[in-house]
Design a protein around this motif. Sequence first.
Motif, mmCIF file in Angstrom:
data_model
loop_
_atom_site.group_PDB
_atom_site.id
_atom_site.type_symbol
_atom_site.label_atom_id
_atom_site.label_comp_id
_atom_site.label_asym_id
_atom_site.label_seq_id
_atom_site.Cartn_x
_atom_site.Cartn_y
_atom_site.Cartn_z
ATOM 1 N N PHE A 6 0.820 -1.210 0.000
ATOM 2 C CA PHE A 6 0.000 0.000 0.000
ATOM 3 C C PHE A 6 0.856 1.264 0.000
ATOM 4 O O PHE A 6 0.325 2.372 0.051
ATOM 5 N N GLU A 7 2.180 1.111 -0.056
ATOM 6 C CA GLU A 7 3.150 2.198 -0.173
ATOM 7 C C GLU A 7 2.888 3.350 0.801
ATOM 8 O O GLU A 7 2.703 4.504 0.406
ATOM 9 N N PRO A 8 2.875 3.077 2.112
ATOM 10 C CA PRO A 8 2.731 4.182 3.078
ATOM 11 C C PRO A 8 3.928 5.110 2.999
ATOM 12 O O PRO A 8 5.061 4.668 2.761
ATOM 13 N N LEU A 9 3.694 6.394 3.196
ATOM 14 C CA LEU A 9 4.787 7.360 3.162
ATOM 15 C C LEU A 9 5.523 7.415 4.498
ATOM 16 O O LEU A 9 6.740 7.591 4.532
ATOM 17 N N THR A 10 4.788 7.260 5.600
ATOM 18 C CA THR A 10 5.393 7.375 6.917
ATOM 19 C C THR A 10 5.029 6.165 7.772
ATOM 20 O O THR A 10 4.135 5.391 7.433
ATOM 21 N N VAL A 11 5.730 6.031 8.897
ATOM 22 C CA VAL A 11 5.392 4.981 9.855
ATOM 23 C C VAL A 11 3.963 5.163 10.340
ATOM 24 O O VAL A 11 3.227 4.192 10.552
ATOM 25 N N GLY A 12 3.524 6.410 10.497
ATOM 26 C CA GLY A 12 2.147 6.663 10.911
ATOM 27 C C GLY A 12 1.139 6.108 9.920
ATOM 28 O O GLY A 12 0.127 5.515 10.310
ATOM 29 N N ASP A 13 1.401 6.281 8.626
ATOM 30 C CA ASP A 13 0.514 5.716 7.608
ATOM 31 C C ASP A 13 0.460 4.197 7.716
ATOM 32 O O ASP A 13 -0.598 3.582 7.544
ATOM 33 N N GLU A 25 -3.209 13.125 8.169
ATOM 34 C CA GLU A 25 -2.061 13.204 9.072
ATOM 35 C C GLU A 25 -2.143 12.053 10.062
ATOM 36 O O GLU A 25 -3.219 11.728 10.564
ATOM 37 N N SER A 26 -0.992 11.425 10.330
ATOM 38 C CA SER A 26 -0.921 10.326 11.311
ATOM 39 C C SER A 26 0.327 10.563 12.147
ATOM 40 O O SER A 26 1.401 10.069 11.820
ATOM 41 N N ASP A 27 0.202 11.330 13.221
ATOM 42 C CA ASP A 27 1.391 11.742 13.965
ATOM 43 C C ASP A 27 1.487 11.103 15.352
ATOM 44 O O ASP A 27 2.310 10.238 15.593
ATOM 45 N N SER A 79 5.981 12.235 24.071
ATOM 46 C CA SER A 79 5.569 11.417 22.934
ATOM 47 C C SER A 79 6.405 11.751 21.705
ATOM 48 O O SER A 79 7.012 12.823 21.597
ATOM 49 N N PHE A 80 6.393 10.821 20.758
ATOM 50 C CA PHE A 80 7.171 10.950 19.520
ATOM 51 C C PHE A 80 6.211 10.827 18.345
ATOM 52 O O PHE A 80 5.411 9.891 18.279
ATOM 53 N N PHE A 81 6.263 11.781 17.405
ATOM 54 C CA PHE A 81 5.386 11.759 16.240
ATOM 55 C C PHE A 81 5.937 10.784 15.199
ATOM 56 O O PHE A 81 7.019 10.996 14.646
ATOM 57 N N VAL A 82 5.163 9.716 14.933
ATOM 58 C CA VAL A 82 5.648 8.661 14.035
ATOM 59 C C VAL A 82 5.599 9.062 12.575
ATOM 60 O O VAL A 82 6.149 8.356 11.725
ATOM 61 N N ASP A 83 4.967 10.197 12.241
ATOM 62 C CA ASP A 83 5.013 10.644 10.845
ATOM 63 C C ASP A 83 6.347 11.300 10.517
ATOM 64 O O ASP A 83 6.567 11.754 9.392
ATOM 65 N N ARG A 84 7.266 11.344 11.493
ATOM 66 C CA ARG A 84 8.604 11.882 11.236
ATOM 67 C C ARG A 84 9.557 10.814 10.692
ATOM 68 O O ARG A 84 10.687 11.123 10.324
ATOM 69 N N ILE A 85 9.118 9.542 10.641
ATOM 70 C CA ILE A 85 9.972 8.456 10.170
ATOM 71 C C ILE A 85 9.396 7.908 8.867
ATOM 72 O O ILE A 85 8.262 7.412 8.847
ATOM 73 N N PRO A 86 10.133 7.980 7.742
ATOM 74 C CA PRO A 86 9.631 7.414 6.484
ATOM 75 C C PRO A 86 9.425 5.912 6.595
ATOM 76 O O PRO A 86 10.232 5.189 7.200
ATOM 77 N N ALA A 87 8.340 5.425 6.006
ATOM 78 C CA ALA A 87 8.030 3.994 6.077
ATOM 79 C C ALA A 87 9.086 3.151 5.372
ATOM 80 O O ALA A 87 9.225 1.962 5.661
ATOM 81 N N ASP A 142 8.124 13.641 -0.796
ATOM 82 C CA ASP A 142 7.264 14.802 -0.570
ATOM 83 C C ASP A 142 5.976 14.363 0.121
ATOM 84 O O ASP A 142 5.483 13.251 -0.110
ATOM 85 N N ARG A 143 5.438 15.262 0.937
ATOM 86 C CA ARG A 143 4.111 15.064 1.541
ATOM 87 C C ARG A 143 3.380 16.400 1.483
ATOM 88 O O ARG A 143 3.816 17.362 2.105
ATOM 89 N N ILE A 144 2.324 16.443 0.719
ATOM 90 C CA ILE A 144 1.538 17.668 0.589
ATOM 91 C C ILE A 144 0.104 17.351 0.987
ATOM 92 O O ILE A 144 -0.504 16.422 0.456
ATOM 93 N N ASN A 145 -0.418 18.106 1.921
ATOM 94 C CA ASN A 145 -1.748 17.818 2.461
ATOM 95 C C ASN A 145 -2.586 19.091 2.476
ATOM 96 O O ASN A 145 -2.618 19.810 3.479
#
Length: 743
Positions: free
Chosen positions: A68-75, A91-93, A122-130, A207-210
């Motif tokens: 499913f090609e998530p962009l981040t660990v949060g995805d 957003e999944s932070d 806490s640590f935002f998991v959208d800071r780590i690329p999947a 890139d991540r554009i929302n």
Amino acid sequence: MKRTALLLGAALAPLAFSGVAQAQSSAVQPEPETSVEEVIVTGRPVFRNRTEDTVPTLSYDLEYFQRFEPLTVGDALKRVPSVTFLSDVLESDGVRLRGLDPGYSQILINGERVPGGGVDRSFFVDRIPAELIERVEVVRASSANRSGDAVAGAINIVLRDAYTLDGGYVRLGGILFPGNELGGTYGAVYGGQVGPGRLLIGTSIQDRINPKDKFSARYARPNGPLVNTEVQTDVRDSTDYSFNAAYEVEVGGGKLDLSGVFVRTERLQDEDSLEYRNGIRTEANLLTVNDNDVDIETDNLALRARYERDMFGGETRFKLGYASFDDQQSEFENEAEYLRDAIPFPEEDRFTADFVITDLLDEELSGAIEHTRPLTDSIDLEFGVQAIRKDRESITDEAARVRSTVPNAPAPRPVQPPFVFARSVYTIEETRIDPYVMLSGEQGALKWEAGLRYETTDATIAGFDTDYAELLPSASLRYSLSERDRLTLWAGRTIRRPDFDDLAPGVLEEERGDNDFRGNPFLKPELAWGIDAGFERRLGRSGVVGINAFYRDITDLSEDVNTGVQGSGGAGTFIESIDNVGDGQVYGVEFDLSTPLDFIGFDKTGVFVNVSLLDSTVEDALGERRFNDQSNFVYNFGFTHDIPSWQAAFGATYRKQGDAFGRVFAEEVETRYGADLEIFIEKQLTSNAVLRFTGSNLLDTKKEEVFDKFADQDAQISRTYDEYELETEEANPVYQVVLRVAF
């Protein structure tokens, strides 16, 4: 650039003495566990792993997420049980494991804690690329050899190590974001023998554009007259740069592992809004025009060294780590106000401007010495001590709010007053020394562990000293009823440390809406006794189904309280604080299923279902409620289908999160999310290349919030409204085309 160079040097340092290491060890290195071909090949469904851990743990390999090609660990985490978010759409932070606030969950990278920017640790998991993931583990309970900051559980993000790949691949992709915004995703990974050891090195840019559309309608009260509406656009434009490296080598009769990961996120948040009187969208009814821009640059760095060697009748492990979170933000907000006095627009403009620059640096230096040795043929003893030193500094340069009234005529128009900045520095020093001892064993069908952990905390926060120590016992067992069926049981005690801002004794003006907030330096940590009980059954050759029930009894619960002292806003405002007000209970049931449909002849079709029913109980001044912002359920289900004769595959996943409700002093909010649908289609082009198309947010997910606002708590009890607001946020689908080529 200095940190990138440091990471590269740390990751490749063993090469400098590879000749020495070669002479010292002639041990044969094991083969890599996963080849490049296995990373990109199609032909079989992939499910969660059935781990051999005694502590209840769910494990998901990269292949489970990658299609499913998530962009981040949060995805990626949106597809695992009991994970909820309270973020903006797309957003999944902050991970809300079991629906609880992110401060109740622990985020680990390769089994080690990492600092984050939140005051709740806490640590935002959208800071780590999947793309960095090897696997993700949902650790539902704690062990004596791991930090006890895991009331809700822990998420362990395991990055690729030097034995992951033999060869390499490149990843090239294009992304179509909402609003026809185009972005890219690029990456490369290589693993192989280098000198006497094995090296893995990888890099990625994405890139991540929302872009989102928001609409707010504000009423005097429910079913009352419409006061005003606000139309807003919100664009989050980010680029992530990552670099990771790992090297493993035999040295001095033991094994040395060096690893590092560096992630930079450059992000621009642009919010623009128009506010209209009585909801009438005409120039004559324009109330305000607001422009809010936030420029963010965040660096995450983690360096790890681990050396293990047989000695003293067992195995001894030495660990050393450095991790940092560096976040720099510049925020400018300018609001033009109209219809605030007898002179209407366009005859007069009234401007209010704010400018804030923040620089947050959180650094942690960690070390550990651990030893495991057999006591008998079936019982092992493990003991050790783990230490962490945290230094956190937040520097804020804030301009005093600038207000100016500028008539449009006659010319020339007056010049807006200049900004005058005032600097504040907020420092935190924290030292933790945590010894532990644990026994583990296996007798026939029974596998068990039991241990004690003693956590000590000595902190200086904004000049105020605080210290405490807690004993955290835990025990778990796994009993195999048969080759297919097994039971798991865990009981233990966990801790949640107070938020940093909650301990600082200073007063923050208008921190809680119009109310001020004063920290409580005598605030105690929250403690929880808990239990997890589960059953798991293997289905066919690779399927698994499980059900788990959990309960947490949390004492010394921290909640906002009203001091009754008038706030800086004058009459009708107060100074709020925080205190240990009582107890709360959290409980729920978690079900997960992942299996091929081979029992009906479809061995190339895999299905997965995750359902979590979540609940809790806490008392406040208005009565009983759930823990703030806990969703009452979350589920996702989907399928993958492989067509080997076509060298192709496709699949879909559907996710829904339940309503969340939060109640604090003088304000309540209910949050509802729409459903989320994702699909993928992939085609293997050659023996070493695969092309994949994915679509996410295909149902145009909405986030809806209902705000009940009151002047004070008495008005909240009597339901005398200050304002009633309905806010809706919506975003459109995201499409990706990704090509992976192995070499």
